[in-house]
Scaffold this active site. Structure first.
Site, PDB file in Angstrom:
ATOM      1  NE  ARG A  57      -2.510  -1.321   3.362  1.00  0.00           N
ATOM      2  CZ  ARG A  57      -2.453  -2.525   3.928  1.00  0.00           C
ATOM      3  NH1 ARG A  57      -2.971  -3.565   3.314  1.00  0.00           N
ATOM      4  NH2 ARG A  57      -1.879  -2.702   5.093  1.00  0.00           N
ATOM      5  CD  GLU A  94       1.405 -11.244  17.534  1.00  0.00           C
ATOM      6  OE1 GLU A  94       0.751 -10.936  16.521  1.00  0.00           O
ATOM      7  OE2 GLU A  94       0.918 -11.474  18.642  1.00  0.00           O
TER       8      GLU A  94
HETATM    9  P1  AMP Z   1       4.734  -2.193  11.476  1.00  0.00           P
HETATM   10  O1  AMP Z   1       5.956  -2.796  10.863  1.00  0.00           O
HETATM   11  O2  AMP Z   1       4.281  -2.901  12.707  1.00  0.00           O
HETATM   12  O3  AMP Z   1       4.882  -0.695  11.687  1.00  0.00           O
HETATM   13  O4  AMP Z   1       3.542  -2.434  10.460  1.00  0.00           O
HETATM   14  C1  AMP Z   1       3.368  -1.617   9.367  1.00  0.00           C
HETATM   15  C2  AMP Z   1       2.898  -2.388   8.156  1.00  0.00           C
HETATM   16  O5  AMP Z   1       1.832  -3.277   8.471  1.00  0.00           O
HETATM   17  C3  AMP Z   1       2.366  -1.415   7.122  1.00  0.00           C
HETATM   18  O6  AMP Z   1       2.846  -1.828   5.843  1.00  0.00           O
HETATM   19  C4  AMP Z   1       0.858  -1.522   7.213  1.00  0.00           C
HETATM   20  O7  AMP Z   1       0.294  -1.522   5.940  1.00  0.00           O
HETATM   21  C5  AMP Z   1       0.588  -2.832   7.932  1.00  0.00           C
HETATM   22  N1  AMP Z   1      -0.343  -2.678   9.074  1.00  0.00           N
HETATM   23  C6  AMP Z   1      -0.025  -2.824  10.355  1.00  0.00           C
HETATM   24  N2  AMP Z   1      -1.088  -2.638  11.149  1.00  0.00           N
HETATM   25  C7  AMP Z   1      -2.132  -2.346  10.352  1.00  0.00           C
HETATM   26  C8  AMP Z   1      -3.518  -2.027  10.579  1.00  0.00           C
HETATM   27  N3  AMP Z   1      -4.064  -1.984  11.804  1.00  0.00           N
HETATM   28  N4  AMP Z   1      -4.291  -1.764   9.514  1.00  0.00           N
HETATM   29  C9  AMP Z   1      -3.768  -1.801   8.273  1.00  0.00           C
HETATM   30  N5  AMP Z   1      -2.482  -2.095   7.992  1.00  0.00           N
HETATM   31  C10 AMP Z   1      -1.660  -2.379   9.013  1.00  0.00           C
END
Ligand code: AMP
Length: 178
Positions: A57, A94
């Site tokens: 995205r 996770e």
């Molecule tokens: P992080 O590495 O934990 O910061 O996760 C970010 C990535 O996971 C991004 O590419 C987001 O598109 C996706 N992501 C994580 N949490 C969500 C959420 N609640 N809703 C949509 N996309 C998420």
């Protein structure tokens, strides 16, 4: 001024129980709102030498920003998708881990890039992308996100890099993952 939050849809328990997924497809379906999001993101930082967009995205907003600024678009892709010689970074999920890649010739030493994704949660994905940029001896001028989920520690993981988000939500639940 368009209220962009009207175009983000909460989808509870997706992709797993307890996760509230931030669905951006209503924003993508509205040209005025999508264009406004690109304009507002671009206004947060100075024009970089290149935009690094995170699969998948992040490609949407990264493409808009690269066209807005007239600078190269560099895709950060999941392992095995880029056909040329790549650099790699492994990051923790996770359960288990994942790998992101950049083409080794995608950036030149000394270039200043903006890293773009739709959403900042724990920051692991964005931080891995910053390490990829640095492997190529380029530097991260800033991170841009449409959405920041506060309370998951993402900003701390990004350390001293400037990070901007157009919309912020407080969350307390465990990490979601697209
Ligand atoms: P992080 O590495 O934990 O910061 O996760 C970010 C990535 O996971 C991004 O590419 C987001 O598109 C996706 N992501 C994580 N949490 C969500 C959420 N609640 N809703 C949509 N996309 C998420």
């Amino acid at each position: 001024m368009i209220d962009l939050s009207r175009f983000i849809r909460d989808v509870p328990d997706f992709p797993r129980q307890g996760i509230v997924f931030k669905d951006i497809t209503p924003l993508l379906s509205n040209p005025a709102a999508l264009a406004e999001s690109i304009r507002l993101l671009a206004a947060r930082v100075a024009k970089p030498d290149a935009v690094v967009a995170i699969e998948s995205r992040g490609f949407v907003f990264g493409t808009g920003l690269a066209l807005h600024w007239g600078v190269p678009l560099v895709p950060a892709r999941k392992f095995g998708k880029l056909p040329g010689k790549t650099v790699r970074e492994v990051y923790s999920l996770e359960y288990g881990e994942d790998t992101l890649e950049l083409h080794a010739d995608a950036l030149r030493a000394g270039q200043r890039v903006v890293v773009v994704d739709d959403l900042l949660a724990t920051g692991g994905t964005a931080a891995a992308t910053a390490r990829l940029v640095e492997q190529l001896e380029a530097s991260v001028a800033a991170f841009l996100f449409l959405i920041e989920l506060k309370g998951l520690g993402g900003r701390a993981v990004l350390g001293s890099y400037p990070a901007e988000a157009l919309l912020a939500y407080e969350v307390a639940e465990e990490r979601p993952r697209a």
